[in-house]
Design an enzyme around this catalytic site. Sequence first.
Site, PDB file in Angstrom:
ATOM      1  N   TYR A 157     -25.335 -28.867 -17.411  1.00 57.48           N
ATOM      2  CA  TYR A 157     -26.761 -28.440 -17.930  1.00 57.48           C
ATOM      3  C   TYR A 157     -27.723 -29.439 -17.722  1.00 57.48           C
ATOM      4  CZ  TYR A 157     -29.696 -25.239 -20.734  1.00 57.48           C
ATOM      5  OH  TYR A 157     -30.531 -24.397 -21.266  1.00 57.48           O
ATOM      6  N   LYS A 164     -34.658 -28.694 -23.067  1.00 55.15           N
ATOM      7  CA  LYS A 164     -34.375 -27.519 -24.315  1.00 55.15           C
ATOM      8  C   LYS A 164     -34.675 -28.476 -25.591  1.00 55.15           C
ATOM      9  CE  LYS A 164     -33.418 -23.531 -22.486  1.00 55.15           C
ATOM     10  NZ  LYS A 164     -34.479 -22.155 -22.546  1.00 55.15           N
TER      11      LYS A 164
HETATM   12  P1  NAD Z   1     -33.182 -14.688 -16.523  1.00 55.40           P
HETATM   13  O1  NAD Z   1     -33.173 -15.378 -15.205  1.00 55.40           O
HETATM   14  O2  NAD Z   1     -33.095 -13.351 -16.439  1.00 55.40           O
HETATM   15  O3  NAD Z   1     -34.752 -15.256 -17.227  1.00 55.40           O
HETATM   16  C1  NAD Z   1     -35.176 -16.349 -16.892  1.00 55.40           C
HETATM   17  C2  NAD Z   1     -36.909 -16.078 -16.694  1.00 55.40           C
HETATM   18  O4  NAD Z   1     -37.475 -17.196 -16.496  1.00 55.40           O
HETATM   19  C3  NAD Z   1     -37.087 -15.277 -15.439  1.00 55.40           C
HETATM   20  O5  NAD Z   1     -37.565 -13.947 -16.165  1.00 55.40           O
HETATM   21  C4  NAD Z   1     -38.286 -15.988 -14.584  1.00 55.40           C
HETATM   22  O6  NAD Z   1     -38.973 -15.059 -13.799  1.00 55.40           O
HETATM   23  C5  NAD Z   1     -38.615 -16.858 -15.826  1.00 55.40           C
HETATM   24  N1  NAD Z   1     -39.333 -17.975 -15.099  1.00 55.40           N
HETATM   25  C6  NAD Z   1     -38.764 -18.947 -14.468  1.00 55.40           C
HETATM   26  N2  NAD Z   1     -40.042 -19.566 -13.752  1.00 55.40           N
HETATM   27  C7  NAD Z   1     -40.923 -18.992 -14.272  1.00 55.40           C
HETATM   28  C8  NAD Z   1     -42.596 -19.557 -14.361  1.00 55.40           C
HETATM   29  N3  NAD Z   1     -42.735 -20.442 -13.595  1.00 55.40           N
HETATM   30  N4  NAD Z   1     -43.326 -18.700 -14.823  1.00 55.40           N
HETATM   31  C9  NAD Z   1     -42.941 -17.548 -15.609  1.00 55.40           C
HETATM   32  N5  NAD Z   1     -41.647 -17.306 -15.770  1.00 55.40           N
HETATM   33  C10 NAD Z   1     -40.667 -18.150 -15.016  1.00 55.40           C
HETATM   34  O7  NAD Z   1     -32.175 -15.375 -17.423  1.00 55.40           O
HETATM   35  P2  NAD Z   1     -31.925 -15.349 -18.976  1.00 55.40           P
HETATM   36  O8  NAD Z   1     -30.584 -15.917 -19.293  1.00 55.40           O
HETATM   37  O9  NAD Z   1     -32.485 -14.065 -19.668  1.00 55.40           O
HETATM   38  O10 NAD Z   1     -33.059 -16.576 -19.691  1.00 55.40           O
HETATM   39  C11 NAD Z   1     -34.003 -16.398 -20.711  1.00 55.40           C
HETATM   40  C12 NAD Z   1     -34.168 -17.390 -21.523  1.00 55.40           C
HETATM   41  O11 NAD Z   1     -32.670 -17.515 -22.162  1.00 55.40           O
HETATM   42  C13 NAD Z   1     -34.155 -18.869 -21.041  1.00 55.40           C
HETATM   43  O12 NAD Z   1     -35.131 -19.631 -21.681  1.00 55.40           O
HETATM   44  C14 NAD Z   1     -32.715 -19.428 -21.069  1.00 55.40           C
HETATM   45  O13 NAD Z   1     -32.736 -20.875 -20.910  1.00 55.40           O
HETATM   46  C15 NAD Z   1     -32.411 -18.701 -22.275  1.00 55.40           C
HETATM   47  N6  NAD Z   1     -30.923 -18.870 -22.799  1.00 55.40           N
HETATM   48  C16 NAD Z   1     -30.057 -18.335 -21.948  1.00 55.40           C
HETATM   49  C17 NAD Z   1     -28.654 -18.332 -22.025  1.00 55.40           C
HETATM   50  C18 NAD Z   1     -27.627 -17.862 -21.062  1.00 55.40           C
HETATM   51  O14 NAD Z   1     -26.362 -18.019 -21.124  1.00 55.40           O
HETATM   52  N7  NAD Z   1     -28.082 -16.723 -20.221  1.00 55.40           N
HETATM   53  C19 NAD Z   1     -28.162 -18.799 -23.212  1.00 55.40           C
HETATM   54  C20 NAD Z   1     -29.078 -19.569 -23.968  1.00 55.40           C
HETATM   55  C21 NAD Z   1     -30.429 -19.489 -23.840  1.00 55.40           C
HETATM   56  C1  IMJ Z   2     -27.099 -23.361 -16.814  1.00 60.21           C
HETATM   57  C2  IMJ Z   2     -26.679 -24.527 -15.983  1.00 60.21           C
HETATM   58  C3  IMJ Z   2     -25.488 -25.096 -16.399  1.00 60.21           C
HETATM   59  C4  IMJ Z   2     -24.812 -24.831 -17.366  1.00 60.21           C
HETATM   60  C5  IMJ Z   2     -24.963 -23.721 -18.234  1.00 60.21           C
HETATM   61  C6  IMJ Z   2     -26.447 -23.037 -17.608  1.00 60.21           C
HETATM   62  N1  IMJ Z   2     -24.440 -22.960 -19.108  1.00 60.21           N
HETATM   63  C7  IMJ Z   2     -25.261 -21.979 -19.445  1.00 60.21           C
HETATM   64  C8  IMJ Z   2     -26.374 -21.861 -18.661  1.00 60.21           C
HETATM   65  C9  IMJ Z   2     -23.025 -23.296 -19.608  1.00 60.21           C
HETATM   66  C10 IMJ Z   2     -25.062 -21.188 -20.666  1.00 60.21           C
HETATM   67  C11 IMJ Z   2     -27.529 -20.720 -18.794  1.00 60.21           C
HETATM   68  N2  IMJ Z   2     -28.728 -21.221 -19.457  1.00 60.21           N
HETATM   69  C12 IMJ Z   2     -28.370 -21.503 -21.001  1.00 60.21           C
HETATM   70  C13 IMJ Z   2     -29.836 -21.817 -18.955  1.00 60.21           C
HETATM   71  O1  IMJ Z   2     -30.715 -22.086 -19.819  1.00 60.21           O
HETATM   72  C14 IMJ Z   2     -30.268 -21.621 -17.592  1.00 60.21           C
HETATM   73  C15 IMJ Z   2     -31.090 -21.986 -16.990  1.00 60.21           C
HETATM   74  C16 IMJ Z   2     -31.541 -22.304 -15.654  1.00 60.21           C
HETATM   75  C17 IMJ Z   2     -30.614 -21.732 -14.758  1.00 60.21           C
HETATM   76  C18 IMJ Z   2     -30.968 -21.830 -13.173  1.00 60.21           C
HETATM   77  C19 IMJ Z   2     -30.134 -21.067 -12.157  1.00 60.21           C
HETATM   78  C20 IMJ Z   2     -30.783 -21.153 -10.907  1.00 60.21           C
HETATM   79  C21 IMJ Z   2     -31.913 -22.124 -10.584  1.00 60.21           C
HETATM   80  N3  IMJ Z   2     -32.476 -22.575 -11.541  1.00 60.21           N
HETATM   81  C22 IMJ Z   2     -32.052 -22.535 -12.989  1.00 60.21           C
HETATM   82  N4  IMJ Z   2     -33.041 -23.331 -13.902  1.00 60.21           N
HETATM   83  C23 IMJ Z   2     -32.549 -22.935 -15.166  1.00 60.21           C
HETATM   84  O2  IMJ Z   2     -32.112 -22.241  -9.332  1.00 60.21           O
END
Ligand code: NAD
Ligand code: IMJ
Length: 257
Positions: A157, A164
């Site tokens: 991460y 974050k």
């Molecule tokens: P997702 O890929 O669907 O959403 C990420 C969004 O960020 C996308 O809509 C993308 O267009 C947007 N984005 C990236 N760069 C951008 C920019 N320059 N301007 C505007 N928008 C931009 O994935 P998600 O998992 O739904 O992620 C949403 C949030 O949830 C993130 O902050 C992520 O860190 C958080 N989150 C995700 C998880 C998980 O396991 N998926 C867990 C905890 C928190």
């Molecule tokens: C992302 C990376 C490494 C470990 C991870 C994650 N774990 C989880 C996530 C364990 C749950 C997803 N997460 C919480 C995120 O916030 C992801 C952010 C993200 C993911 C990508 C993948 C594609 C890319 N850039 C990204 N930037 C942010 O090119």
Amino acid sequence: MHGFLAGKKGLILGVANKRSVAWACAQALRREGMELALTYANERLERSVRGLAEELSVDTVLPCDVTKPEEIEKLMDDVRERFGKLDFLLHAIAFAKREELTGTYMDVSREGYQIAQEVSAYSLPAVARRAASLMEGSNGSIVTLTYIGSERVIPNYNVMGVAKAALEASVRYLAHDLGPIKVRVNAISAGPIRTLSAAGVEGFNTILDKIAERAPLKRNITAEEVGETCAFLASDMSSGITGSTIYVDAGYHIMGL
Ligand code: NAD
Ligand code: IMJ
């Protein structure tokens, strides 16, 4: 329309596709009667987001790449024109270069660090400041999404964990800034969910299995559960909560061993 969010107007940043956590939030907010505007980050996502907006009978779909200040400015002008006011803002955005999300954190590049901070952390105060003037006097609520990788080391991460941590600190400072105009600011710390942002994460299946084994609820969470908490934080039911990080993680964060 009835529901506990009837009469409220909300703006959602971060819908990319059906799997997006922001999409599950949009569905819950809409079901409870909130009027919504959705944004898309770039032209490649416009079609997808417009299609999803249509499914919820949302007719305000606007561009916003948070790295472009003029797009944030234009977005808020358009929202003012459309809605007149704003009650809710969801920030569901994160980005780091893929090469930064593998290997050791120590090797983070200056540019990689800056990009992760700009998109994933700085964007919150950047949009909050411009949204705040639209929220004055409406018991506004701002919600962002975070992950436990901000407080504990989650392998790979890396620079996102550091971004974050900055995001969560921003939630507290923004809560202090905006409290006097009755705008609340909170984060939801979600457990892992299979979205585009989780695609390609090394060992993601193993992580899901470990959570199901160790979390008090003995399972993973769903995007819908995050959506419900988002609706609660958008509503007046959470009127006493600001500056907090609320965990929607099946209780995983309480465990020591
Ligand atoms: P997702 O890929 O669907 O959403 C990420 C969004 O960020 C996308 O809509 C993308 O267009 C947007 N984005 C990236 N760069 C951008 C920019 N320059 N301007 C505007 N928008 C931009 O994935 P998600 O998992 O739904 O992620 C949403 C949030 O949830 C993130 O902050 C992520 O860190 C958080 N989150 C995700 C998880 C998980 O396991 N998926 C867990 C905890 C928190
Ligand atoms: C992302 C990376 C490494 C470990 C991870 C994650 N774990 C989880 C996530 C364990 C749950 C997803 N997460 C919480 C995120 O916030 C992801 C952010 C993200 C993911 C990508 C993948 C594609 C890319 N850039 C990204 N930037 C942010 O090119």
